[in-house]
Design a protein around this motif. Structure first.
Motif, PDB file in Angstrom:
ATOM      1  N   TRP A  48       0.823  -1.214   0.000  1.00 54.66           N
ATOM      2  CA  TRP A  48       0.000   0.000   0.000  1.00 54.66           C
ATOM      3  C   TRP A  48       0.855   1.261   0.000  1.00 54.66           C
ATOM      4  CZ3 TRP A  48      -3.192  -2.250   4.571  1.00 54.66           C
ATOM      5  CH2 TRP A  48      -4.123  -3.180   4.086  1.00 54.66           C
ATOM      6  N   LYS A  49       1.926   1.249   0.781  1.00 53.03           N
ATOM      7  CA  LYS A  49       2.818   2.421   0.841  1.00 53.03           C
ATOM      8  C   LYS A  49       3.391   2.711  -0.553  1.00 53.03           C
ATOM      9  CE  LYS A  49       5.599   5.314   3.207  1.00 53.03           C
ATOM     10  NZ  LYS A  49       5.089   6.672   3.273  1.00 53.03           N
ATOM     11  N   GLY A  50       3.849   1.668  -1.224  1.00 52.00           N
ATOM     12  CA  GLY A  50       4.388   1.849  -2.567  1.00 52.00           C
ATOM     13  C   GLY A  50       3.347   2.336  -3.555  1.00 52.00           C
ATOM     14  N   GLU A  51       2.149   1.767  -3.483  1.00 54.00           N
ATOM     15  CA  GLU A  51       1.070   2.186  -4.394  1.00 54.00           C
ATOM     16  C   GLU A  51       0.657   3.632  -4.135  1.00 54.00           C
ATOM     17  OE1 GLU A  51      -1.858  -1.459  -5.695  1.00 54.00           O
ATOM     18  OE2 GLU A  51      -2.263  -0.472  -3.793  1.00 54.00           O
ATOM     19  N   GLU A  52       0.376   3.922  -2.882  1.00 52.79           N
ATOM     20  CA  GLU A  52      -0.181   5.237  -2.553  1.00 52.79           C
ATOM     21  C   GLU A  52       0.813   6.364  -2.766  1.00 52.79           C
ATOM     22  OE1 GLU A  52      -1.857   4.997   1.378  1.00 52.79           O
ATOM     23  OE2 GLU A  52      -3.036   3.223   0.827  1.00 52.79           O
ATOM     24  N   ASP A  53       2.067   6.131  -2.396  1.00 48.01           N
ATOM     25  CA  ASP A  53       3.088   7.170  -2.563  1.00 48.01           C
ATOM     26  C   ASP A  53       3.635   7.221  -3.981  1.00 48.01           C
ATOM     27  OD1 ASP A  53       2.716   7.583   0.124  1.00 48.01           O
ATOM     28  OD2 ASP A  53       4.681   6.845   0.743  1.00 48.01           O
ATOM     29  N   GLY A  54       3.413   6.170  -4.745  1.00 55.24           N
ATOM     30  CA  GLY A  54       3.956   6.074  -6.097  1.00 55.24           C
ATOM     31  C   GLY A  54       2.891   6.183  -7.166  1.00 55.24           C
ATOM     32  N   LEU A  55       2.382   5.047  -7.589  1.00 57.70           N
ATOM     33  CA  LEU A  55       1.447   5.001  -8.715  1.00 57.70           C
ATOM     34  C   LEU A  55       0.225   5.885  -8.475  1.00 57.70           C
ATOM     35  CD1 LEU A  55       0.942   3.571 -11.470  1.00 57.70           C
ATOM     36  CD2 LEU A  55      -0.482   1.967 -10.191  1.00 57.70           C
ATOM     37  N   PHE A  56      -0.393   5.753  -7.309  1.00 60.32           N
ATOM     38  CA  PHE A  56      -1.596   6.537  -7.038  1.00 60.32           C
ATOM     39  C   PHE A  56      -1.280   8.026  -7.053  1.00 60.32           C
ATOM     40  CE2 PHE A  56      -4.139   3.176  -4.382  1.00 60.32           C
ATOM     41  CZ  PHE A  56      -4.037   2.273  -5.427  1.00 60.32           C
ATOM     42  N   ALA A  57      -0.200   8.413  -6.390  1.00 63.22           N
ATOM     43  CA  ALA A  57       0.168   9.834  -6.337  1.00 63.22           C
ATOM     44  C   ALA A  57       0.423  10.391  -7.732  1.00 63.22           C
ATOM     45  CB  ALA A  57       1.398  10.023  -5.457  1.00 63.22           C
ATOM     46  N   GLU A  58       1.093   9.618  -8.554  1.00 60.74           N
ATOM     47  CA  GLU A  58       1.386  10.088  -9.916  1.00 60.74           C
ATOM     48  C   GLU A  58       0.121  10.174 -10.763  1.00 60.74           C
ATOM     49  OE1 GLU A  58       4.214  11.441 -10.902  1.00 60.74           O
ATOM     50  OE2 GLU A  58       4.961  11.059  -8.883  1.00 60.74           O
ATOM     51  N   LEU A  59      -0.783   9.254 -10.581  1.00 62.55           N
ATOM     52  CA  LEU A  59      -2.049   9.331 -11.317  1.00 62.55           C
ATOM     53  C   LEU A  59      -2.873  10.530 -10.860  1.00 62.55           C
ATOM     54  CD1 LEU A  59      -3.003   5.563 -11.529  1.00 62.55           C
ATOM     55  CD2 LEU A  59      -2.515   7.078 -13.469  1.00 62.55           C
ATOM     56  N   LEU A  60      -2.842  10.822  -9.570  1.00 62.33           N
ATOM     57  CA  LEU A  60      -3.594  11.967  -9.060  1.00 62.33           C
ATOM     58  C   LEU A  60      -3.051  13.282  -9.613  1.00 62.33           C
ATOM     59  CD1 LEU A  60      -4.204  10.782  -5.405  1.00 62.33           C
ATOM     60  CD2 LEU A  60      -5.927  11.062  -7.210  1.00 62.33           C
ATOM     61  N   VAL A  61      -1.731  13.340  -9.835  1.00 64.53           N
ATOM     62  CA  VAL A  61      -1.133  14.531 -10.441  1.00 64.53           C
ATOM     63  C   VAL A  61      -1.654  14.711 -11.866  1.00 64.53           C
ATOM     64  CG1 VAL A  61       1.049  15.469 -11.321  1.00 64.53           C
ATOM     65  CG2 VAL A  61       0.939  14.527  -9.018  1.00 64.53           C
ATOM     66  N   SER A  62      -1.999  13.602 -12.502  1.00 67.16           N
ATOM     67  CA  SER A  62      -2.440  13.627 -13.897  1.00 67.16           C
ATOM     68  C   SER A  62      -3.861  14.138 -14.078  1.00 67.16           C
ATOM     69  CB  SER A  62      -2.327  12.231 -14.515  1.00 67.16           C
ATOM     70  OG  SER A  62      -0.991  11.807 -14.518  1.00 67.16           O
ATOM     71  N   GLY A  63      -4.638  14.180 -13.018  1.00 67.09           N
ATOM     72  CA  GLY A  63      -5.989  14.713 -13.161  1.00 67.09           C
ATOM     73  C   GLY A  63      -6.941  14.239 -12.087  1.00 67.09           C
ATOM     74  N   ASP A  64      -7.986  15.043 -11.890  1.00 65.83           N
ATOM     75  CA  ASP A  64      -8.982  14.760 -10.860  1.00 65.83           C
ATOM     76  C   ASP A  64      -9.811  13.521 -11.167  1.00 65.83           C
ATOM     77  OD1 ASP A  64      -8.179  16.963  -9.411  1.00 65.83           O
ATOM     78  OD2 ASP A  64      -9.690  18.290 -10.298  1.00 65.83           O
TER      79      ASP A  64
END
Length: 148
Positions: A48-64
């Protein structure tokens, strides 16, 4: 995508640990079930730490647009973590809830692997993948990503 491959491998380990813990409970081996459930919790927390701080965070930067999908996934992470932290497998209610949680984990994983992961392939650029991989590495100190 090496990162998605590693996330998927973590999902497989989590599902296997959960299933093994349920089988141990069915066999009456409470101590082994507890050990497996503890290993499941450890596996999921770094995942979860890797997903949330990585993939999820980067996707959130890409758009709402992604927030509507990611926010409930993160809430599911928190809910399962809270349960795994407090459960007592010697209690029937917690054993039942653990069985439900393991079943629900399959559905949660499908949401990530069948929708979010494919969307990430077409959304993230090289720098974002690098950032997501770096977050995975921070969440897994001393662990190398799977080889090619």
């Amino acid at each position: 995508m090496p990162l998605l491959r590693d996330y998927t491998a973590e999902h497989e380990r989590a599902v296997n640990l959960g299933g093994d813990a349920l089988r141990a409970l069915e066999a009456g081996d409470l101590e082994h079930a507890r050990t497996l459930a503890d290993r499941l919790a450890t596996e999921l927390r770094s995942h979860w730490k890797g997903e949330e701080d990585g993939l999820f965070a980067e996707l959130l930067v890409s758009g709402d647009l992604f927030a509507e999908y990611i926010d409930p996934l993160v809430a599911e992470h928190r809910e399962l973590d809270a349960f795994l932290t407090t459960m007592d497998l010697s209690r029937t209610a917690d054993r039942d809830e653990f069985a439900t949680a393991v079943f629900d984990l399959h559905e949660h994983i499908a949401k990530e692997e069948d929708a979010l992961f494919p969307a990430s392939v077409t959304t993230l650029d090289g720098d974002q993948w690098d950032a997501a991989i770096a977050a995975w590495q921070r969440a897994h100190p001393g662990v190398r990503m799977l080889g090619p």
